[in-house]
Design a protein around this motif. Sequence first.
Motif, PDB file in Angstrom:
ATOM      1  N   HIS A 104     -25.476  77.297  27.685  1.00  0.00           N
ATOM      2  CA  HIS A 104     -24.404  77.026  28.643  1.00  0.00           C
ATOM      3  C   HIS A 104     -24.202  78.223  29.577  1.00  0.00           C
ATOM      4  CE1 HIS A 104     -22.628  73.794  25.683  1.00  0.00           C
ATOM      5  NE2 HIS A 104     -23.904  73.625  25.955  1.00  0.00           N
ATOM      6  N   ASP A 105     -24.632  79.415  29.130  1.00  0.00           N
ATOM      7  CA  ASP A 105     -24.667  80.575  30.032  1.00  0.00           C
ATOM      8  C   ASP A 105     -25.580  80.269  31.225  1.00  0.00           C
ATOM      9  OD1 ASP A 105     -26.832  80.494  28.275  1.00  0.00           O
ATOM     10  OD2 ASP A 105     -26.918  82.659  27.934  1.00  0.00           O
ATOM     11  N   GLY A 106     -26.685  79.594  30.936  1.00  0.00           N
ATOM     12  CA  GLY A 106     -27.634  79.220  31.991  1.00  0.00           C
ATOM     13  C   GLY A 106     -27.099  78.108  32.888  1.00  0.00           C
ATOM     14  N   HIS A 107     -26.435  77.116  32.282  1.00  0.00           N
ATOM     15  CA  HIS A 107     -25.879  76.016  33.093  1.00  0.00           C
ATOM     16  C   HIS A 107     -24.836  76.557  34.077  1.00  0.00           C
ATOM     17  CE1 HIS A 107     -26.764  73.316  29.335  1.00  0.00           C
ATOM     18  NE2 HIS A 107     -27.864  73.724  29.929  1.00  0.00           N
ATOM     19  N   THR A 108     -23.978  77.458  33.569  1.00  0.00           N
ATOM     20  CA  THR A 108     -22.952  78.069  34.419  1.00  0.00           C
ATOM     21  C   THR A 108     -23.617  78.831  35.568  1.00  0.00           C
ATOM     22  OG1 THR A 108     -21.403  78.207  32.581  1.00  0.00           O
ATOM     23  CG2 THR A 108     -21.012  79.706  34.409  1.00  0.00           C
ATOM     24  N   THR A 109     -24.700  79.542  35.244  1.00  0.00           N
ATOM     25  CA  THR A 109     -25.427  80.311  36.263  1.00  0.00           C
ATOM     26  C   THR A 109     -26.066  79.401  37.307  1.00  0.00           C
ATOM     27  OG1 THR A 109     -25.842  82.063  34.677  1.00  0.00           O
ATOM     28  CG2 THR A 109     -27.317  81.961  36.576  1.00  0.00           C
ATOM     29  N   HIS A 163     -28.887  69.591  31.319  1.00  0.00           N
ATOM     30  CA  HIS A 163     -29.004  70.430  30.123  1.00  0.00           C
ATOM     31  C   HIS A 163     -30.424  70.949  30.024  1.00  0.00           C
ATOM     32  CE1 HIS A 163     -28.207  72.135  26.247  1.00  0.00           C
ATOM     33  NE2 HIS A 163     -26.975  71.660  26.265  1.00  0.00           N
ATOM     34  N   ASN A 164     -30.534  72.231  29.693  1.00  0.00           N
ATOM     35  CA  ASN A 164     -31.866  72.800  29.453  1.00  0.00           C
ATOM     36  C   ASN A 164     -32.393  72.300  28.119  1.00  0.00           C
ATOM     37  OD1 ASN A 164     -31.938  75.248  27.250  1.00  0.00           O
ATOM     38  ND2 ASN A 164     -29.880  74.863  28.035  1.00  0.00           N
ATOM     39  N   ILE A 165     -33.717  72.239  27.993  1.00  0.00           N
ATOM     40  CA  ILE A 165     -34.287  71.840  26.710  1.00  0.00           C
ATOM     41  C   ILE A 165     -35.577  72.613  26.441  1.00  0.00           C
ATOM     42  CG2 ILE A 165     -35.344  69.757  27.769  1.00  0.00           C
ATOM     43  CD1 ILE A 165     -34.003  69.553  24.280  1.00  0.00           C
ATOM     44  N   PRO A 166     -35.572  73.468  25.421  1.00  0.00           N
ATOM     45  CA  PRO A 166     -36.791  74.210  25.091  1.00  0.00           C
ATOM     46  C   PRO A 166     -37.867  73.240  24.592  1.00  0.00           C
ATOM     47  CG  PRO A 166     -34.869  75.139  23.959  1.00  0.00           C
ATOM     48  CD  PRO A 166     -34.453  73.822  24.513  1.00  0.00           C
ATOM     49  N   GLY A 167     -39.107  73.536  24.889  1.00  0.00           N
ATOM     50  CA  GLY A 167     -40.204  72.670  24.451  1.00  0.00           C
ATOM     51  C   GLY A 167     -40.977  72.125  25.626  1.00  0.00           C
ATOM     52  N   PRO A 168     -40.406  71.177  26.373  1.00  0.00           N
ATOM     53  CA  PRO A 168     -41.104  70.671  27.565  1.00  0.00           C
ATOM     54  C   PRO A 168     -41.390  71.811  28.551  1.00  0.00           C
ATOM     55  CG  PRO A 168     -39.250  69.253  27.018  1.00  0.00           C
ATOM     56  CD  PRO A 168     -39.143  70.465  26.134  1.00  0.00           C
ATOM     57  N   PRO A 169     -42.465  71.664  29.368  1.00  0.00           N
ATOM     58  CA  PRO A 169     -42.851  72.737  30.293  1.00  0.00           C
ATOM     59  C   PRO A 169     -41.688  73.167  31.194  1.00  0.00           C
ATOM     60  CG  PRO A 169     -44.438  70.927  30.360  1.00  0.00           C
ATOM     61  CD  PRO A 169     -43.320  70.481  29.478  1.00  0.00           C
ATOM     62  N   LEU A 170     -41.700  74.437  31.562  1.00  0.00           N
ATOM     63  CA  LEU A 170     -40.668  74.986  32.444  1.00  0.00           C
ATOM     64  C   LEU A 170     -40.579  74.153  33.725  1.00  0.00           C
ATOM     65  CD1 LEU A 170     -38.702  77.311  33.288  1.00  0.00           C
ATOM     66  CD2 LEU A 170     -40.701  78.404  34.326  1.00  0.00           C
ATOM     67  N   GLY A 171     -39.368  73.690  34.021  1.00  0.00           N
ATOM     68  CA  GLY A 171     -39.144  72.994  35.284  1.00  0.00           C
ATOM     69  C   GLY A 171     -39.470  71.514  35.259  1.00  0.00           C
ATOM     70  N   GLY A 350     -36.810  71.071  31.363  1.00  0.00           N
ATOM     71  CA  GLY A 350     -37.622  71.786  30.377  1.00  0.00           C
ATOM     72  C   GLY A 350     -37.529  73.291  30.570  1.00  0.00           C
ATOM     73  N   GLY A 351     -37.504  74.009  29.447  1.00  0.00           N
ATOM     74  CA  GLY A 351     -37.400  75.464  29.503  1.00  0.00           C
ATOM     75  C   GLY A 351     -38.665  76.182  29.048  1.00  0.00           C
ATOM     76  N   GLY A 352     -39.718  75.414  28.715  1.00  0.00           N
ATOM     77  CA  GLY A 352     -40.939  76.028  28.205  1.00  0.00           C
ATOM     78  C   GLY A 352     -40.798  76.407  26.746  1.00  0.00           C
ATOM     79  N   GLU A 353     -41.813  77.108  26.239  1.00  0.00           N
ATOM     80  CA  GLU A 353     -41.841  77.519  24.833  1.00  0.00           C
ATOM     81  C   GLU A 353     -40.602  78.324  24.464  1.00  0.00           C
ATOM     82  OE1 GLU A 353     -44.903  77.316  22.509  1.00  0.00           O
ATOM     83  OE2 GLU A 353     -44.701  75.579  23.848  1.00  0.00           O
ATOM     84  N   GLY A 354     -40.140  78.171  23.245  1.00  0.00           N
ATOM     85  CA  GLY A 354     -39.016  78.989  22.793  1.00  0.00           C
ATOM     86  C   GLY A 354     -38.287  78.318  21.645  1.00  0.00           C
ATOM     87  N   ALA A 355     -37.411  79.085  20.997  1.00  0.00           N
ATOM     88  CA  ALA A 355     -36.631  78.550  19.882  1.00  0.00           C
ATOM     89  C   ALA A 355     -35.755  77.405  20.366  1.00  0.00           C
ATOM     90  CB  ALA A 355     -35.765  79.653  19.279  1.00  0.00           C
ATOM     91  N   SER A 356     -35.449  76.487  19.455  1.00  0.00           N
ATOM     92  CA  SER A 356     -34.700  75.282  19.829  1.00  0.00           C
ATOM     93  C   SER A 356     -33.229  75.596  20.062  1.00  0.00           C
ATOM     94  CB  SER A 356     -34.840  74.223  18.736  1.00  0.00           C
ATOM     95  OG  SER A 356     -34.225  74.695  17.563  1.00  0.00           O
ATOM     96  N   LEU A 357     -32.526  74.643  20.694  1.00  0.00           N
ATOM     97  CA  LEU A 357     -31.092  74.762  20.913  1.00  0.00           C
ATOM     98  C   LEU A 357     -30.388  74.932  19.559  1.00  0.00           C
ATOM     99  CD1 LEU A 357     -30.663  71.833  23.476  1.00  0.00           C
ATOM    100  CD2 LEU A 357     -30.779  74.274  24.009  1.00  0.00           C
ATOM    101  N   ASN A 363     -32.927  81.541  23.356  1.00  0.00           N
ATOM    102  CA  ASN A 363     -32.502  82.271  24.545  1.00  0.00           C
ATOM    103  C   ASN A 363     -32.835  81.434  25.773  1.00  0.00           C
ATOM    104  OD1 ASN A 363     -31.471  84.310  26.124  1.00  0.00           O
ATOM    105  ND2 ASN A 363     -33.332  85.554  26.080  1.00  0.00           N
ATOM    106  N   PHE A 364     -31.893  81.303  26.669  1.00  0.00           N
ATOM    107  CA  PHE A 364     -32.098  80.547  27.912  1.00  0.00           C
ATOM    108  C   PHE A 364     -33.175  81.234  28.739  1.00  0.00           C
ATOM    109  CE2 PHE A 364     -31.162  79.695  32.379  1.00  0.00           C
ATOM    110  CZ  PHE A 364     -31.031  78.315  32.387  1.00  0.00           C
ATOM    111  N   ASN A 365     -34.088  80.439  29.281  1.00  0.00           N
ATOM    112  CA  ASN A 365     -35.164  80.976  30.120  1.00  0.00           C
ATOM    113  C   ASN A 365     -34.635  81.181  31.545  1.00  0.00           C
ATOM    114  OD1 ASN A 365     -37.376  81.428  31.722  1.00  0.00           O
ATOM    115  ND2 ASN A 365     -38.677  79.881  30.729  1.00  0.00           N
ATOM    116  N   ASP A 366     -34.516  82.437  31.952  1.00  0.00           N
ATOM    117  CA  ASP A 366     -33.917  82.739  33.261  1.00  0.00           C
ATOM    118  C   ASP A 366     -34.688  82.141  34.439  1.00  0.00           C
ATOM    119  OD1 ASP A 366     -31.449  84.274  32.926  1.00  0.00           O
ATOM    120  OD2 ASP A 366     -32.724  85.706  31.863  1.00  0.00           O
TER     121      ASP A 366
END
Length: 388
Positions: A104-109, A163-171, A350-357, A363-366
């Motif tokens: 949610h830090d990323g959504h706000t940003t 909402h961001n989601i880790p796993g699917p490719p970035l963007g 999608g946020g790319g590789e990374g730990a799940s929500l 960590n949110f992918n900047d």
Amino acid sequence: MPIINRIAEYHSDMKEWRQHIHAHPELMFDCHKTAAFVVERLREFGVDEIHEGIAESGLVAIINGQGDGPTIGLRADMDALPLQEIHDHDYKSTVDGKMHACGHDGHTTMLLGAAKYLAETRNFTGRVALIFQPAEEGGGGAEVMCDAGIMDNFKINQVYGVHNIPGPPLGQFLARKGPALAAADEFKINITGAGGHGAMPELTIDPVVVAVQIASAIQTISSRNVAANDNLVISITEIHTGTAGNIIPQTAFVGGTVRTLTKEVQVMVVRRMQEICDGMAAAFGANVEMDFQYGYPAMVNHDKETDFAVEVAKGIAGAENVETDVPAVMGAEDFAYMLEHRPGSYLFIGGGEGASLHHPEYNFNDDMSPIGASYFVKLVETAQPLNA
Ligand SMILES: [Zn+2]
Ligand SMILES: [Zn+2]
């Protein structure tokens, strides 16, 4: 039309905002410091109105476009989770036991990034209402903001969220029409029998037996009472009873969660659970009380607005990076309340590789921030174009 160039230019600013918010997580309705940070940025950008203190720490900011027109609502959530961060970056959570594990830090940003651009350029008619809400994680902040009248007071005619989601490719954008996230309800079943000596069950009404029968029978609702393609999750997550090996206890407790995508299935589940509880009470001579607690409703994306959101997303990411019919997720989201008040759509990026929500290493992918900000901006400029 990929990321808007001007937004890409202040990517590093967005990174700073996001990491500042990340380092100072707040929970539920107590997002006052985050809101103050948001308000400070919005003032710098020169937005036209800021209405604070809605749902305690929520706020709505208005940016006027050129000329009359409707008001499109864009929403971000600001709250964090009660979780200890396991990570060693230099903007690690400064608050023990709290972290931004849902991005949610990323959504706000993202919404701040869009605000900066929209306040600067104003290439749209009508108005934009920027909705920053607290308490998505369990408090239903979106419902409280709707109950406070934001949709009517600010004449919002449609509303969008991401909402961001880790796993699917970035963007990559992932959309779904209709029910996309589940209603999340809880049940608490209290069983009262008659306790006694473990060696003399004939003198007792054993609530342990009733509890396990109920737990077992409830499982059959998802296997026997719904069609195979109707989504339903019933999880029994708690059974509590007993104190010693030689005592049949007096009471037992069975609790859990129910996830549904439609009212019909939800109503059926409540009816069947009540029938099972009543039937088991009669069969064993125990007293069984069920308390079914309704949580967030299912989040239902509107068809026309989802088609529109998908078109805008394709403009950002390219048609090949927009999935339009992803499976529904059985998690919940309080944006559901906003979509009960106004048409709109909510999709995942999608946020790319990374730990799940909700994972302590999440960590949110900047690199998502300019993508989300560009998406928000293009929603506005496309829905309310200058030369219509
Ligand atoms: Zn979450
Ligand atoms: Zn979330």
